[in-house]
Every structure is written in C-alpha cells, then in structure tokens.
Design an enzyme around this catalytic site. Structure first.
Site, PDB file in Angstrom:
ATOM      1  N   LYS A  13       0.834  -1.221   0.000  1.00  8.50           N
ATOM      2  CA  LYS A  13       0.000   0.000   0.000  1.00  8.50           C
ATOM      3  C   LYS A  13       0.866   1.268   0.000  1.00  8.50           C
ATOM      4  O   LYS A  13       0.634   2.181  -0.773  1.00  8.50           O
ATOM      5  CB  LYS A  13      -0.913   0.048   1.249  1.00  8.50           C
ATOM      6  CG  LYS A  13      -1.867  -1.115   1.374  1.00  8.50           C
ATOM      7  CD  LYS A  13      -2.758  -0.977   2.594  1.00  8.50           C
ATOM      8  CE  LYS A  13      -2.025  -1.015   3.943  1.00  8.50           C
ATOM      9  NZ  LYS A  13      -1.330  -2.279   4.222  1.00  8.50           N
ATOM     10  N   ARG A  88      -9.559   1.001   8.508  1.00  6.23           N
ATOM     11  CA  ARG A  88      -9.099  -0.345   8.830  1.00  6.23           C
ATOM     12  C   ARG A  88     -10.122  -1.126   9.645  1.00  6.23           C
ATOM     13  O   ARG A  88      -9.843  -2.248  10.052  1.00  6.23           O
ATOM     14  CB  ARG A  88      -7.806  -0.253   9.637  1.00  6.23           C
ATOM     15  CG  ARG A  88      -6.561  -0.463   8.806  1.00  6.23           C
ATOM     16  CD  ARG A  88      -5.395  -0.184   9.698  1.00  6.23           C
ATOM     17  NE  ARG A  88      -4.258  -0.968   9.346  1.00  6.23           N
ATOM     18  CZ  ARG A  88      -3.177  -0.461   8.753  1.00  6.23           C
ATOM     19  NH1 ARG A  88      -3.121   0.796   8.410  1.00  6.23           N
ATOM     20  NH2 ARG A  88      -2.137  -1.222   8.508  1.00  6.23           N
ATOM     21  N   ARG A 127      12.566  -6.042   6.010  1.00  5.40           N
ATOM     22  CA  ARG A 127      12.585  -4.574   5.848  1.00  5.40           C
ATOM     23  C   ARG A 127      13.457  -3.931   6.925  1.00  5.40           C
ATOM     24  O   ARG A 127      13.398  -4.295   8.094  1.00  5.40           O
ATOM     25  CB  ARG A 127      11.156  -4.036   5.947  1.00  5.40           C
ATOM     26  CG  ARG A 127      11.130  -2.520   6.022  1.00  5.40           C
ATOM     27  CD  ARG A 127       9.786  -1.918   5.728  1.00  5.40           C
ATOM     28  NE  ARG A 127       8.723  -2.403   6.581  1.00  5.40           N
ATOM     29  CZ  ARG A 127       7.434  -2.099   6.395  1.00  5.40           C
ATOM     30  NH1 ARG A 127       7.077  -1.357   5.378  1.00  5.40           N
ATOM     31  NH2 ARG A 127       6.519  -2.566   7.218  1.00  5.40           N
ATOM     32  N   ARG A 160      11.562  -2.111  12.168  1.00  5.09           N
ATOM     33  CA  ARG A 160      10.376  -1.576  12.840  1.00  5.09           C
ATOM     34  C   ARG A 160       9.951  -2.564  13.911  1.00  5.09           C
ATOM     35  O   ARG A 160       9.960  -3.779  13.664  1.00  5.09           O
ATOM     36  CB  ARG A 160       9.238  -1.434  11.809  1.00  5.09           C
ATOM     37  CG  ARG A 160       9.029  -0.033  11.313  1.00  5.09           C
ATOM     38  CD  ARG A 160       8.057   0.073  10.158  1.00  5.09           C
ATOM     39  NE  ARG A 160       6.712  -0.469  10.373  1.00  5.09           N
ATOM     40  CZ  ARG A 160       5.714  -0.323   9.514  1.00  5.09           C
ATOM     41  NH1 ARG A 160       5.889   0.338   8.392  1.00  5.09           N
ATOM     42  NH2 ARG A 160       4.540  -0.850   9.756  1.00  5.09           N
ATOM     43  N   ARG A 171      -0.448  -8.676  13.332  1.00  4.18           N
ATOM     44  CA  ARG A 171      -1.008  -7.690  12.389  1.00  4.18           C
ATOM     45  C   ARG A 171      -1.891  -8.388  11.357  1.00  4.18           C
ATOM     46  O   ARG A 171      -2.944  -7.874  10.985  1.00  4.18           O
ATOM     47  CB  ARG A 171       0.131  -6.952  11.670  1.00  4.18           C
ATOM     48  CG  ARG A 171       0.815  -5.922  12.544  1.00  4.18           C
ATOM     49  CD  ARG A 171       2.209  -5.590  12.046  1.00  4.18           C
ATOM     50  NE  ARG A 171       2.254  -4.856  10.798  1.00  4.18           N
ATOM     51  CZ  ARG A 171       3.373  -4.687  10.087  1.00  4.18           C
ATOM     52  NH1 ARG A 171       4.516  -5.185  10.506  1.00  4.18           N
ATOM     53  NH2 ARG A 171       3.352  -4.007   8.960  1.00  4.18           N
TER      54      ARG A 171
HETATM   55  P1  AP5 Z   1       4.812  -1.418   1.911  1.00  3.55           P
HETATM   56  O1  AP5 Z   1       4.620  -0.673   0.654  1.00  3.55           O
HETATM   57  O2  AP5 Z   1       5.287  -0.677   3.107  1.00  3.55           O
HETATM   58  O3  AP5 Z   1       3.466  -2.213   2.251  1.00  3.55           O
HETATM   59  P2  AP5 Z   1       2.276  -1.777   3.180  1.00  3.55           P
HETATM   60  O4  AP5 Z   1       1.088  -2.517   2.718  1.00  3.55           O
HETATM   61  O5  AP5 Z   1       2.173  -0.286   3.241  1.00  3.55           O
HETATM   62  O6  AP5 Z   1       2.838  -2.392   4.542  1.00  3.55           O
HETATM   63  P3  AP5 Z   1       3.144  -1.721   5.928  1.00  3.55           P
HETATM   64  O7  AP5 Z   1       3.905  -2.719   6.711  1.00  3.55           O
HETATM   65  O8  AP5 Z   1       3.768  -0.381   5.818  1.00  3.55           O
HETATM   66  O9  AP5 Z   1       1.676  -1.511   6.317  1.00  3.55           O
HETATM   67  P4  AP5 Z   1       0.845  -1.788   7.531  1.00  3.55           P
HETATM   68  O10 AP5 Z   1      -0.458  -1.649   6.888  1.00  3.55           O
HETATM   69  O11 AP5 Z   1       0.987  -2.955   8.388  1.00  3.55           O
HETATM   70  O12 AP5 Z   1       1.445  -0.637   8.424  1.00  3.55           O
HETATM   71  P5  AP5 Z   1       1.086   0.904   8.545  1.00  3.55           P
HETATM   72  O13 AP5 Z   1       2.351   1.606   8.488  1.00  3.55           O
HETATM   73  O14 AP5 Z   1      -0.027   1.325   7.669  1.00  3.55           O
HETATM   74  O15 AP5 Z   1       5.759  -2.657   1.604  1.00  3.55           O
HETATM   75  C1  AP5 Z   1       6.210  -3.512   2.614  1.00  3.55           C
HETATM   76  C2  AP5 Z   1       7.618  -4.021   2.255  1.00  3.55           C
HETATM   77  O16 AP5 Z   1       7.551  -4.746   1.030  1.00  3.55           O
HETATM   78  C3  AP5 Z   1       8.636  -2.896   2.014  1.00  3.55           C
HETATM   79  O17 AP5 Z   1       9.879  -3.321   2.459  1.00  3.55           O
HETATM   80  C4  AP5 Z   1       8.622  -2.714   0.495  1.00  3.55           C
HETATM   81  O18 AP5 Z   1       9.838  -2.213  -0.010  1.00  3.55           O
HETATM   82  C5  AP5 Z   1       8.394  -4.155   0.037  1.00  3.55           C
HETATM   83  N1  AP5 Z   1       7.674  -4.250  -1.238  1.00  3.55           N
HETATM   84  C6  AP5 Z   1       6.598  -3.518  -1.639  1.00  3.55           C
HETATM   85  N2  AP5 Z   1       6.202  -3.911  -2.866  1.00  3.55           N
HETATM   86  C7  AP5 Z   1       7.053  -4.909  -3.233  1.00  3.55           C
HETATM   87  C8  AP5 Z   1       7.159  -5.727  -4.398  1.00  3.55           C
HETATM   88  N3  AP5 Z   1       6.313  -5.600  -5.433  1.00  3.55           N
HETATM   89  N4  AP5 Z   1       8.131  -6.659  -4.423  1.00  3.55           N
HETATM   90  C9  AP5 Z   1       8.989  -6.804  -3.379  1.00  3.55           C
HETATM   91  N5  AP5 Z   1       8.945  -6.057  -2.252  1.00  3.55           N
HETATM   92  C10 AP5 Z   1       7.993  -5.119  -2.183  1.00  3.55           C
HETATM   93  O19 AP5 Z   1       0.497   0.903  10.048  1.00  3.55           O
HETATM   94  C11 AP5 Z   1       1.313   0.564  11.133  1.00  3.55           C
HETATM   95  C12 AP5 Z   1       0.480   0.451  12.387  1.00  3.55           C
HETATM   96  O20 AP5 Z   1      -0.173   1.709  12.652  1.00  3.55           O
HETATM   97  C13 AP5 Z   1      -0.684  -0.551  12.333  1.00  3.55           C
HETATM   98  O21 AP5 Z   1      -0.272  -1.866  12.631  1.00  3.55           O
HETATM   99  C14 AP5 Z   1      -1.600   0.011  13.430  1.00  3.55           C
HETATM  100  O22 AP5 Z   1      -1.109  -0.274  14.704  1.00  3.55           O
HETATM  101  C15 AP5 Z   1      -1.463   1.499  13.202  1.00  3.55           C
HETATM  102  N6  AP5 Z   1      -2.473   2.028  12.263  1.00  3.55           N
HETATM  103  C16 AP5 Z   1      -2.259   2.617  11.071  1.00  3.55           C
HETATM  104  N7  AP5 Z   1      -3.425   2.956  10.499  1.00  3.55           N
HETATM  105  C17 AP5 Z   1      -4.401   2.582  11.367  1.00  3.55           C
HETATM  106  C18 AP5 Z   1      -5.822   2.655  11.329  1.00  3.55           C
HETATM  107  N8  AP5 Z   1      -6.476   3.209  10.283  1.00  3.55           N
HETATM  108  N9  AP5 Z   1      -6.523   2.146  12.373  1.00  3.55           N
HETATM  109  C19 AP5 Z   1      -5.885   1.597  13.438  1.00  3.55           C
HETATM  110  N10 AP5 Z   1      -4.538   1.501  13.531  1.00  3.55           N
HETATM  111  C20 AP5 Z   1      -3.805   1.992  12.492  1.00  3.55           C
END
Ligand code: AP5
Length: 213
Positions: A13, A88, A127, A160, A171
């Site tokens: 994402k 979410r 990562r 992280r 998660r």
């Molecule tokens: P990345 O692009 O970062 O993927 P992502 O889906 O954004 O994953 P995240 O781990 O950042 O998301 P998340 O949803 O768990 O965490 P968030 O920060 O939103 O890619 C991931 C990895 O894969 C990277 O290393 C990237 O380089 C690699 N990659 C990407 N595409 C690739 C490809 N095609 N091939 C190979 N590698 C690739 O949230 C963190 C925390 O915040 C949550 O757990 C929660 O506690 C809180 N939070 C955030 N939003 C809310 C909400 N709305 N409600 C409640 N809690 C929330």
C-alpha cells in the site's frame, strides 16, 4: 480524485500509493506514517498509539478518525488525496463515508492489493528503515551499500518493532478479523478494484494506473 489503497500489511500500500500520488499530483495520506511521526515527536497521540502499534494491534477508532478528519480538512486535500491505511475497521469506513457526505465529496476508487500471506511475511521481516531519514531498505531486495547504514544520510538502519515475525502474525490476524470485512463494504458500493500485487513494483504501478484510468 479521492483514492483509497487497501490490503494486508506488507501488500505494498505504502509503496504503490506514494508512486500513484506522485503520478497524479495528489497528497499521500498514510496513517501509519502519521502515527510513527507522532510517536517520534512523543506527542500525546503518538505515545498512546505506540502502545498498540508496537504490539501489532490496531490503534482505537476514535484516535484514528480524529487524526484523519483533521488531515482531510487541510487545504492541500481540497482537490483530492490518496488514503493509505485508513479505514481499517467497519467503524472507520462508516465514519469516512460520513466525512465525505459532509464535504459533499465522493470516494472514487478503492485499490485492493491482493497478495499471499507468506510473501507478506518475507517482505516485512527483511525490511530495514533508517532511524534518521526513514529511507527503506530490504535485506534481500534492496540492500544498503554498507550493512546497517543508510545510503542516503548515513543513519543507522533498524527493524520496525512491528516487523518482528510474531508481531507480523498479530497484524495479519488483526487484518483478517477487523479489516477484511471492508472488502464486502466497498464491493457493495461498487468501488473495489482488485490488483494482483506480487511481481515487480513498476509492473504493479502500471496495473493500478490502468485501473484508475
Ligand atoms: P509497503 O509498501 O510498506 O506495504 P504496506 O502494505 O504499506 O505495509 P506496511 O507494513 O507499511 O503496512 P501496515 O499496513 O501494516 O502498516 P502501517 O504503516 O499502515 O511494503 C512492505 C515491504 O515490502 C517494504 O519493504 C517494500 O519495499 C516491500 N515491497 C513492496 N512492494 C514490493 C514488491 N512488489 N516486491 C517486493 N517487495 C515489495 O500501520 C502501522 C500500524 O499503525 C498498524 O499496525 C496500526 O497499529 C497502526 N495504524 C495505522 N493505520 C491505522 C488505522 N487506520 N486504524 C488503526 N490503527 C492503524
């Protein structure tokens, strides 16, 4: 244009929504980034959120809706924006709908990135993030020139806290139980576009671009 990126942790994402934001000239609103910034600055929201984030759990809805409402109301969002990581839960989805009604605006598309669970785990455990500038690296796909050191600013690379395997599983469970009901929610509203999210980053961006055109 108002676009929402949806998918499991690690589905891409953040990576894809940033690229699409640049291509379309839209602000990128990532709730994960906002919370990490708040945590770094030790604000009351950041300190509260850290208790949940570091364990791989979702932050309570009332904290999240307040945060996003304030951000969407800012001037740079008037012509559109990209949401990454919100909503979410069904409660967040309903609240977002109410926010759109009051802004007399519509959500144009939900991009749902589909990826197998095991690919997600591999992506996330490898990562590494720069503790100073936030630049991302990966132990397999994007190695830094010098192990443990950021190529961009020389800062120390860290994992992280929620990228440890046990936290990733938490998660993923939270996603299955609390977040995945939103798939039906947006399917019923005919907004959902499924995108196969394995493969090269650029290829996936092209698929999303096509879906948005
Ligand atoms: P990345 O692009 O970062 O993927 P992502 O889906 O954004 O994953 P995240 O781990 O950042 O998301 P998340 O949803 O768990 O965490 P968030 O920060 O939103 O890619 C991931 C990895 O894969 C990277 O290393 C990237 O380089 C690699 N990659 C990407 N595409 C690739 C490809 N095609 N091939 C190979 N590698 C690739 O949230 C963190 C925390 O915040 C949550 O757990 C929660 O506690 C809180 N939070 C955030 N939003 C809310 C909400 N709305 N409600 C409640 N809690 C929330």
């Amino acid at each position: 244009m108002r676009i929402l990126f949806f998918g499991a942790p690690g589905s891409g994402k953040g990576t894809q929504s940033k690229r699409i934001g640049k291509l379309f000239g839209l602000p990128h609103l990532s709730t994960g980034d906002m919370l990490r910034e708040a945590k770094k600055n030790a604000t009351p929201v950041g300190l509260e959120a850290a208790k949940y984030m570091d364990q791989g759990q979702l932050v309570p809805d009332e904290v999240m809706t307040g945060l996003i409402q304030e951000r969407i109301g800012q001037k740079d969002c008037a012509e559109g924006f990209i949401l990454d990581g919100f909503p979410r839960t069904l409660v967040q989805g309903q609240t977002l709908e109410e926010m759109f009604h009051s802004l007399k605006a519509d959500l144009d598309r939900v991009i749902y990135l589909v990826i197998p669970v095991e690919s997600v785990v591999l992506r996330l455990v490898g990562r590494r993030v720069c503790s100073q500038c936030g630049e991302e690296f990966h132990l397999d796909y994007k190695k830094p020139k010098q192990a443990g050191i950021c190529d961009r600013c020389g800062g120390r690379l860290i994992q992280r806290p929620d990228d440890q395997e046990e936290k990733i599983r938490t998660r993923l469970r939270a996603y299955e139980i609390q977040t995945s009901p939103l798939i039906d929610f947006y399917e019923q509203r005919k907004l959902l576009k499924r995108i196969e999210a394995t493969g090269e980053i650029e290829e996936i961006t092209q698929k999303i671009q096509k879906a948005l055109e």
